[in-house]
Design a protein around this motif. Structure first.
Motif, mmCIF file in Angstrom:
data_model
loop_
_atom_site.group_PDB
_atom_site.id
_atom_site.type_symbol
_atom_site.label_atom_id
_atom_site.label_comp_id
_atom_site.label_asym_id
_atom_site.label_seq_id
_atom_site.Cartn_x
_atom_site.Cartn_y
_atom_site.Cartn_z
ATOM 1 N N TYR A 20 -3.193 4.130 -1.988
ATOM 2 C CA TYR A 20 -3.721 2.819 -2.672
ATOM 3 C C TYR A 20 -2.778 1.726 -2.878
ATOM 4 O O TYR A 20 -1.772 1.786 -2.126
ATOM 5 C CB TYR A 20 -3.883 3.589 -4.223
ATOM 6 C CG TYR A 20 -2.615 4.091 -4.741
ATOM 7 C CD1 TYR A 20 -1.774 3.143 -5.357
ATOM 8 C CD2 TYR A 20 -2.057 5.215 -4.533
ATOM 9 C CE1 TYR A 20 -0.530 3.626 -6.079
ATOM 10 C CE2 TYR A 20 -0.806 5.618 -4.897
ATOM 11 C CZ TYR A 20 -0.014 4.845 -5.957
ATOM 12 O OH TYR A 20 1.105 5.141 -6.322
ATOM 13 N N GLU A 27 0.934 -1.020 0.072
ATOM 14 C CA GLU A 27 -0.146 -0.003 0.051
ATOM 15 C C GLU A 27 0.922 1.248 -0.064
ATOM 16 O O GLU A 27 1.805 1.309 0.915
ATOM 17 C CB GLU A 27 -1.078 0.123 1.316
ATOM 18 C CG GLU A 27 -1.683 1.407 1.109
ATOM 19 C CD GLU A 27 -2.723 1.021 2.042
ATOM 20 O OE1 GLU A 27 -3.034 2.045 3.138
ATOM 21 O OE2 GLU A 27 -3.908 0.271 2.002
ATOM 22 N N LYS A 67 -13.476 7.716 -1.058
ATOM 23 C CA LYS A 67 -12.828 6.326 -1.694
ATOM 24 C C LYS A 67 -13.540 6.676 -3.210
ATOM 25 O O LYS A 67 -14.578 6.774 -3.606
ATOM 26 C CB LYS A 67 -13.425 5.093 -0.906
ATOM 27 C CG LYS A 67 -12.711 5.006 0.285
ATOM 28 C CD LYS A 67 -13.096 3.581 0.848
ATOM 29 C CE LYS A 67 -12.546 3.549 2.172
ATOM 30 N NZ LYS A 67 -11.336 2.501 2.189
ATOM 31 N N THR A 91 -8.396 1.348 -9.832
ATOM 32 C CA THR A 91 -7.859 1.254 -8.624
ATOM 33 C C THR A 91 -8.623 2.125 -7.341
ATOM 34 O O THR A 91 -8.691 3.241 -7.948
ATOM 35 C CB THR A 91 -6.257 1.483 -8.495
ATOM 36 O OG1 THR A 91 -5.617 0.330 -9.284
ATOM 37 C CG2 THR A 91 -5.968 1.018 -7.127
ATOM 38 N N THR A 92 -9.025 1.853 -6.652
ATOM 39 C CA THR A 92 -9.629 2.523 -5.408
ATOM 40 C C THR A 92 -8.521 3.407 -4.671
ATOM 41 O O THR A 92 -7.547 2.950 -4.065
ATOM 42 C CB THR A 92 -10.562 1.717 -4.406
ATOM 43 O OG1 THR A 92 -11.331 1.222 -5.499
ATOM 44 C CG2 THR A 92 -11.144 2.762 -3.570
ATOM 45 N N ILE A 93 -8.685 4.767 -4.850
ATOM 46 C CA ILE A 93 -7.885 5.575 -3.853
ATOM 47 C C ILE A 93 -8.659 6.149 -2.694
ATOM 48 O O ILE A 93 -9.818 6.407 -2.955
ATOM 49 C CB ILE A 93 -7.518 6.796 -5.044
ATOM 50 C CG1 ILE A 93 -6.813 6.294 -6.275
ATOM 51 C CG2 ILE A 93 -6.609 7.801 -4.048
ATOM 52 C CD1 ILE A 93 -5.619 5.647 -6.046
ATOM 53 N N ALA A 148 -1.459 -0.451 -9.360
ATOM 54 C CA ALA A 148 -2.592 0.599 -9.775
ATOM 55 C C ALA A 148 -2.784 0.746 -11.091
ATOM 56 O O ALA A 148 -1.959 0.613 -12.043
ATOM 57 C CB ALA A 148 -2.407 2.007 -9.096
#
Length: 102
Positions: free
Chosen positions: A31, A8, A51, A39-41, A35
């Motif tokens: 994140y 991460e 999010k 991709t969820t940030i 990525a």
């Protein structure tokens, strides 16, 4: 920017412009690697946690180290070594010097 065992990435002290917000926010983003645009940030700014997919970031600006600024633009990571220029410009916007992430 720090990297933990689970890959991460956390970037502290960033200026983040999201498509869904009218004004840029100041905070951190994190994140998981690798990525891509979906991709969820996680953006932490003020008392909010947002999010959102990476593709929703119009621009993120942060200081990588004492001599380099990093950017997320069009879902890609970029950097620039013209630290004096970015220090001056971003100090006016953020009202403080951005702290390095390394």
């Amino acid at each position: 920017m720090k990297q933990s065992k689970d890959k991460e990435i956390t970037i502290n002290d960033a200026i983040i412009e999201l498509k869904q917000l009218d004004d840029p926010v100041f905070g951190s983003l994190s994140y998981k690697k690798p990525a891509n645009k979906n991709t969820t940030i996680t953006v932490k700014a003020d008392s909010r946690i947002i999010k959102t997919p990476l593709k929703q970031i119009e621009l993120a600006v942060f200081k990588l180290d004492a001599k380099t600024y990093g950017f997320i633009f069009k879902s890609l990571f970029r950097y620039d070594n013209d630290c004096k220029y970015w220090d001056n410009e971003l100090k006016r916007l953020a009202s403080h010097d951005l702290k390095p992430n390394f």
